[in-house]
Design a protein around this motif. Structure first.
Motif, PDB file in Angstrom:
ATOM      1  N   GLU A 122       0.766  -1.311   0.077  1.00 20.78           N
ATOM      2  CA  GLU A 122       0.259   0.032  -0.195  1.00 20.78           C
ATOM      3  C   GLU A 122       0.916   1.236  -0.179  1.00 20.78           C
ATOM      4  N   ALA A 123       2.108   1.329   0.611  1.00 22.39           N
ATOM      5  CA  ALA A 123       2.830   2.327   0.872  1.00 22.39           C
ATOM      6  C   ALA A 123       3.526   2.682  -0.585  1.00 22.39           C
ATOM      7  N   GLU A 124       4.050   1.557  -1.171  1.00 25.57           N
ATOM      8  CA  GLU A 124       4.391   1.513  -2.726  1.00 25.57           C
ATOM      9  C   GLU A 124       3.269   2.315  -3.507  1.00 25.57           C
ATOM     10  N   GLY A 125       2.157   1.764  -3.453  1.00 24.30           N
ATOM     11  CA  GLY A 125       1.070   2.338  -4.334  1.00 24.30           C
ATOM     12  C   GLY A 125       0.877   3.923  -4.079  1.00 24.30           C
ATOM     13  N   MET A 126       0.722   4.226  -2.640  1.00 28.24           N
ATOM     14  CA  MET A 126       0.990   5.604  -2.314  1.00 28.24           C
ATOM     15  C   MET A 126       1.990   6.569  -3.173  1.00 28.24           C
ATOM     16  N   CYS A 261      -2.033   8.490   8.105  1.00 29.41           N
ATOM     17  CA  CYS A 261      -0.835   7.842   8.851  1.00 29.41           C
ATOM     18  C   CYS A 261      -0.084   9.042   9.200  1.00 29.41           C
ATOM     19  N   THR A 262       0.627   8.625  10.404  1.00 29.72           N
ATOM     20  CA  THR A 262       1.812   9.630  10.988  1.00 29.72           C
ATOM     21  C   THR A 262       3.039   9.067  10.462  1.00 29.72           C
ATOM     22  N   PRO A 263       4.330   9.771  10.532  1.00 33.24           N
ATOM     23  CA  PRO A 263       5.461   9.315  10.173  1.00 33.24           C
ATOM     24  C   PRO A 263       5.853   8.146  10.926  1.00 33.24           C
ATOM     25  N   HIS A 264       5.396   7.691  12.121  1.00 34.14           N
ATOM     26  CA  HIS A 264       5.860   6.736  12.784  1.00 34.14           C
ATOM     27  C   HIS A 264       5.284   5.362  12.317  1.00 34.14           C
ATOM     28  N   SER A 265       4.038   5.658  11.474  1.00 32.93           N
ATOM     29  CA  SER A 265       3.436   4.421  10.767  1.00 32.93           C
ATOM     30  C   SER A 265       4.266   3.506  10.086  1.00 32.93           C
ATOM     31  N   ALA A 266       5.412   4.554   9.434  1.00 33.27           N
ATOM     32  CA  ALA A 266       6.129   3.766   8.615  1.00 33.27           C
ATOM     33  C   ALA A 266       7.002   2.672   9.356  1.00 33.27           C
ATOM     34  N   ARG A 267       7.376   2.971  10.662  1.00 32.29           N
ATOM     35  CA  ARG A 267       7.939   1.785  11.408  1.00 32.29           C
ATOM     36  C   ARG A 267       7.234   0.636  11.664  1.00 32.29           C
ATOM     37  N   ASP A 268       5.775   0.829  11.941  1.00 35.98           N
ATOM     38  CA  ASP A 268       4.729  -0.093  12.197  1.00 35.98           C
ATOM     39  C   ASP A 268       4.841  -0.781  10.956  1.00 35.98           C
ATOM     40  N   THR A 269       4.720  -0.221   9.784  1.00 34.81           N
ATOM     41  CA  THR A 269       4.760  -0.900   8.434  1.00 34.81           C
ATOM     42  C   THR A 269       6.010  -1.847   8.499  1.00 34.81           C
ATOM     43  N   LEU A 270       7.200  -1.561   8.602  1.00 32.57           N
ATOM     44  CA  LEU A 270       8.276  -2.504   8.520  1.00 32.57           C
ATOM     45  C   LEU A 270       8.187  -3.480   9.660  1.00 32.57           C
ATOM     46  N   VAL A 271       7.486  -3.166  10.761  1.00 31.97           N
ATOM     47  CA  VAL A 271       7.465  -4.216  11.754  1.00 31.97           C
ATOM     48  C   VAL A 271       6.469  -5.406  11.388  1.00 31.97           C
ATOM     49  N   TYR A 272       5.575  -4.906  10.822  1.00 29.24           N
ATOM     50  CA  TYR A 272       4.550  -5.537  10.167  1.00 29.24           C
ATOM     51  C   TYR A 272       5.342  -6.779   8.955  1.00 29.24           C
ATOM     52  N   LEU A 273       6.140  -6.032   8.179  1.00 32.97           N
ATOM     53  CA  LEU A 273       6.786  -6.509   7.179  1.00 32.97           C
ATOM     54  C   LEU A 273       7.612  -7.814   7.705  1.00 32.97           C
ATOM     55  N   GLY A 274       8.494  -7.383   8.833  1.00 35.67           N
ATOM     56  CA  GLY A 274       9.417  -8.266   9.517  1.00 35.67           C
ATOM     57  C   GLY A 274       8.606  -9.476  10.096  1.00 35.67           C
ATOM     58  N   ASN A 275       7.212  -9.217  10.581  1.00 31.02           N
ATOM     59  CA  ASN A 275       6.466 -10.355  11.071  1.00 31.02           C
ATOM     60  C   ASN A 275       6.032 -11.497   9.877  1.00 31.02           C
ATOM     61  N   GLU A 276       5.781 -10.737   8.731  1.00 30.12           N
ATOM     62  CA  GLU A 276       5.481 -11.623   7.679  1.00 30.12           C
ATOM     63  C   GLU A 276       6.668 -12.330   6.977  1.00 30.12           C
ATOM     64  N   LEU A 277       7.880 -11.562   6.940  1.00 33.14           N
ATOM     65  CA  LEU A 277       9.094 -12.270   6.234  1.00 33.14           C
ATOM     66  C   LEU A 277       9.786 -13.103   6.902  1.00 33.14           C
TER      67      LEU A 277
END
Length: 368
Positions: A122-126, A261-277
């Motif tokens: 979603e971030a890439e699409g944005m 979304c706030t700037p800190h949400s990018a860190r949330d995105t990366l945490v979620y990505l880490g959980n997935e990968l």
């Protein structure tokens, strides 16, 4: 107080000011009583004073539940420090216990509403939807891109200089001696996986800055007034004093996809990505440390420390394109089974995954 401020110099100025407000509040409540004379009864009276303020309407001078929790915590931390200083070691441990707020007050903060954040797709699409016709718009795109590449906080992003980014090695340095870093912490972060599109946008921005004459000591995201030709030998372009531009960039960007979304949400995105990968404790630790977390889920003191080179190798392995989430593995299989309508959104995404799998594979099936 002078000694405490010397100790607190390790923290961000805004954090120090917040703690000082709480300590001064205690001093007023005690009527100027010397700290070495403070008793557990005094601590309990201050705690009750905070509770009463939390029950008082704001129009009458009351405080929010969050504010009184911070005051109690900050005063408690001050006494934890004070009790190990010469001349104050006889202070009672019960002072700390009596500063704890009642359970009912602490419970008011729960449950916390989850912050909104995007998936990396979603971030890439944005990012793709963000305009880039003006230099201001291109700066905003680069700010967004940089946030997702390494997960730096807004203050650190604002104070980045060109020398802190190495596009060839795919790494960023958070240098607390020159940047506004949380808790004054310096660390090296390697580009996270699935951020190739973001890296391209950041690379284009750095190239544009180079064409303007910017050099290694200049800010990566300066104010718009400084985004002009920079003559050789001129004084370095300083970072912005405020992180407001980062917050505004996220506000405008996420509005394009009807999100907020706030700037800190990018860190949330990366945490979620880490959980997935990630699929091993080593990968989980590398992901966590790469975000600057001093303590992953398992305390590092119980395991061998992970060096920068080990973390780099692990992150690079995740970036190689051979790691897929369970959902992505299923989509690749469905693609090969022709279960998607050709030309559909799902078909295009699954095809990208299959192509990446084929490009990264070295003779072995990564889905097995």
């Amino acid at each position: 107080m002078h000694k405490w401020q010397a100790y607190a110099g390790r923290f961000e100025p805004v954090t120090v000011r917040a703690h000082l407000r709480s300590i001064r509040m205690l001093e007023v409540h005690l009527g100027g009583k010397a700290f070495d004379k403070v008793t557990p009864t005094d601590a309990a009276a201050f705690r009750d004073h905070l509770v009463k303020l939390g029950q008082t309407p704001k129009v009458d001078g009351g405080l929010s539940n969050s504010t009184i929790r911070h005051h109690a915590s900050q005063v408690r931390q001050f006494f934890e420090w004070l009790r190990i200083q010469d001349g104050y070691k006889r202070l009672s441990q019960n002072i700390l216990l009596n500063l704890e707020l009642p359970k009912a007050v602490r419970a008011k903060t729960l449950p916390r509403e989850d912050r909104d954040y995007l998936t990396i797709e979603e971030a890439e699409g944005m990012l793709a939807k963000m305009p880039g016709s003006t230099i201001a718009e291109r700066r905003d795109r680069a700010i967004i891109a940089c946030a997702y590449i390494c997960g730096l906080r807004a203050a650190a992003l604002t104070t980045l200089r060109l020398k802190h980014i190495d596009m060839q090695k795919k790494e960023m340095l958070q240098d607390a001696t020159e940047m506004r870093a949380k808790n004054g912490k310096s660390f090296r972060s390697f580009f996270f996986p699935r951020t190739e599109a973001f890296q391209q946008v950041l690379g284009e921005w750095l190239t544009e800055l180079g064409a303007l004459g910017f050099t290694e000591d200049d800010a990566v995201f300066p104010s718009l007034n400084d985004l002009t030709y920079h003559a050789p030998g001129a004084a370095p372009v300083s970072p912005m004093q405020s992180s407001a531009a980062v917050g505004n960039a996220f506000k405008v960007a996420t509005a394009l996809i009807a999100r907020c979304c706030t700037p800190h949400s990018a860190r949330d995105t990366l945490v979620y990505l880490g959980n997935e990968l990630t699929s091993s404790r080593k990968e989980e630790r590398a992901f966590s440390l790469n975000l600057g977390h001093a303590r992953p889920q398992i305390k590092e003191t119980y395991y061998a420390k992970m060096t920068d080179e080990q973390r780099r190798s692990t992150i690079e392995g995740l970036c190689a394109g051979t790691q897929f989430t369970a959902k992505e593995q299923s989509m690749v299989l469905d693609f090969y089974e022709s279960r998607f309508e050709r030309g559909s959104k799902e078909y295009k995404y699954a095809k990208r995954l299959a192509d990446r799998r084929a490009a990264a594979r070295d003779g072995e099936d990564v889905l097995e």
